[in-house]
Design an enzyme around this catalytic site. Structure first.
Site, PDB file in Angstrom:
ATOM      1  N   HIS A 271       0.826  -1.210   0.000  1.00  0.00           N
ATOM      2  CA  HIS A 271       0.000   0.000   0.000  1.00  0.00           C
ATOM      3  C   HIS A 271       0.863   1.263   0.000  1.00  0.00           C
ATOM      4  CE1 HIS A 271      -3.382  -2.596   0.474  1.00  0.00           C
ATOM      5  NE2 HIS A 271      -3.057  -2.958   1.707  1.00  0.00           N
ATOM      6  N   ASP A 322      -5.203  -8.234  -3.227  1.00  0.00           N
ATOM      7  CA  ASP A 322      -5.427  -8.020  -1.798  1.00  0.00           C
ATOM      8  C   ASP A 322      -6.723  -8.661  -1.303  1.00  0.00           C
ATOM      9  OD1 ASP A 322      -5.390  -7.104   0.797  1.00  0.00           O
ATOM     10  OD2 ASP A 322      -5.271  -4.986   0.301  1.00  0.00           O
TER      11      ASP A 322
END
Length: 449
Positions: A271, A322
């Site tokens: 991220h 994810d």
């Protein structure tokens, strides 16, 4: 899962060779590796398997939480934040067993193969039974994931994750006891038992700076360093994490990781969303990678990370699905560019070739598969073919195949996926999990509360 030992010959109608699309390529494979590439073949040689469309290197889904696939749809009801979403996620984690996790992961990895993914990085932290009691085999959950990948025909890097606290100075809550080994030393002892195999590599992960006390970060980093294994970490996904780190340690999470020896070329920050300029310089200067997960980051309203600035500073970029709001690496690549366009109001931050490298070669490298992710002699024979005649991809010239793949194609356009020289997906159907949709429905249904 092992590569095919028999020599195989493929004729690729069009192939992306890293910098350009080449028509008429003959690819030979044996022992699971590419043994030859010959361009300038306008017609298939006798006995060759014909792959019509555009053949790309296999894609790498660098960041996966397989059990999050059970959340698809359900978390779109109502509103909230990352933190309210997390409570729903915990309710699914509470119901996992080695058997149900195996069934779900097998179906999820089959969905990935159908989307052109040949390797997955599984960020694995559901280690123990509810309440934190270890299974008879302390790695039963990790072994279930490794077996699931083999049965779905994809490679896996199991990123066994240290998760020790609920926050800075806080013990794990009731949900998190399943994730916790008690200490980094106990985590290292448990995951040292895991064995690599032909289709599986073992890496390490720090869940986040809030989940591993600062004094224990070095234990995880040293474990990975001794094994020269990949090390991943959720980094600055939420401003609340940054604020809490500043209160606890007087510095950002990136600085905390740097000061405890976590950053480096085998490390990937996942991220990397809410960073300071100094954070970006630390990440790029150390060669630490960045895995962007745009479909999840926008689904959870996380924000848009500074991917372009990170790459310019020296951080290699990779991509992951994810939470599996969707599994589509073409969408992840497209979203990274389009997010940057929205943020800057200018176009063209990455070429299509650069975005495909993030989805293939650089993703594989982040997972420790340095011999995968490109169509070249000696590389693993892992590749995928997308249609150039679907309603999404028809029209553009074949030489613009990279641009078509990134900016128009979707996972639905994948026609073939080959891993180790063997077809895992043929003509849009999974050869090992014949009805992946039914497998997904059954596995998700078994976890539905």
């Amino acid at each position: 899962m092992t590569g095919s030992t028999h020599p195989r010959t493929y004729w690729l109608e069009h192939a992306w060779l890293g910098t350009h699309v080449e028509p008429g390529v003959v690819l030979t494979a044996a022992g699971g590796r590419i043994t030859g590439l010959r361009t300038g073949a306008p017609a298939p040689p006798p006995g060759a398997e014909v792959l019509r469309g555009l053949t790309l290197p296999g894609l790498a889904d660098t960041h996966s939480h397989a059990f999050h696939r059970a959340l698809r749809g359900t978390v779109q009801v109502g509103s909230g934040t990352f933190w309210t979403w997390r409570e729903t996620m915990y309710s699914v984690a509470d119901r996992l067993t080695p058997d149900t996790y195996h069934a779900l992961a097998r179906a999820v990895y089959a969905e990935m193969a159908l989307a052109g993914v040949t390797a997955v990085g599984e960020f694995h932290y559901v280690h123990h039974a509810p309440g934190g009691t270890p299974y008879g085999d302390p790695n039963a959950m990790g072994e279930a994931l490794i077996a699931a990948a083999a049965e779905a025909g994809v490679r896996i890097t199991l990123l066994d994750t240290a998760y020790l606290s609920a926050g800075f100075g806080e013990p794990p809550d009731s949900h998190q006891l399943r994730f916790c080994d008690g200490s980094a030393e106990a985590w290292a002892e448990r995951c040292s038992v895991l064995k690599e195999r032909d289709h599986a590599r073992i890496g390490a992960a720090i869940h986040s700076v809030r989940a591993v006390p600062a004094g224990q970060l070095v234990t995880v980093a040293e474990w990975a360093e001794r094994r020269r294994a990949p090390l991943h970490v959720h980094l600055s996904e939420q401003p609340a994490e940054n604020d809490a780190c500043l209160r606890a340690h007087g510095c950002t999470p990136t600085r905390l990781l740097a000061d405890h020896g976590v950053l480096g070329p085998r490390t990937t920050g996942v991220h990397n969303t809410h960073l300071t300029d100094d954070d970006i310089a630390l990440i790029g200067g150390s060669g630490t990678g960045t895995c962007m997960c745009p479909t999840t980051e926008r689904d959870l309203a996380d924000g848009i990370g500074p991917a372009a600035a990170l790459q310019a500073a020296g951080s290699p970029l990779s991509l992951g699905s994810d939470s599996h709001a969707v599994i589509d690496l073409f969408e992840e690549a497209r979203a990274m560019e389009l997010n940057e366009r929205l943020r800057t109001r200018t176009r063209g931050h990455w070429t299509a070739a650069a975005l495909l490298r993030a989805a293939s070669a650089d993703g594989h490298a982040a997972l420790g598969w340095h011999d995968a992710g490109s169509l070249r002699e000696g590389a693993l024979a892992d590749f995928t073919t997308i249609a150039l005649d679907s309603v999404r991809t028809a029209g553009p010239l074949p030489r613009l195949g990279a641009e078509t793949a990134v900016f128009a194609a979707s996972a639905a356009d994948v026609r073939h996926t080959v891993v180790g020289g063997r077809h895992v997906v043929r003509d849009g159907a999974h050869t090992l999990v014949p009805d992946a949709a039914a497998a997904l429905a059954a596995a998700v249904g078994a976890l539905r509360g």
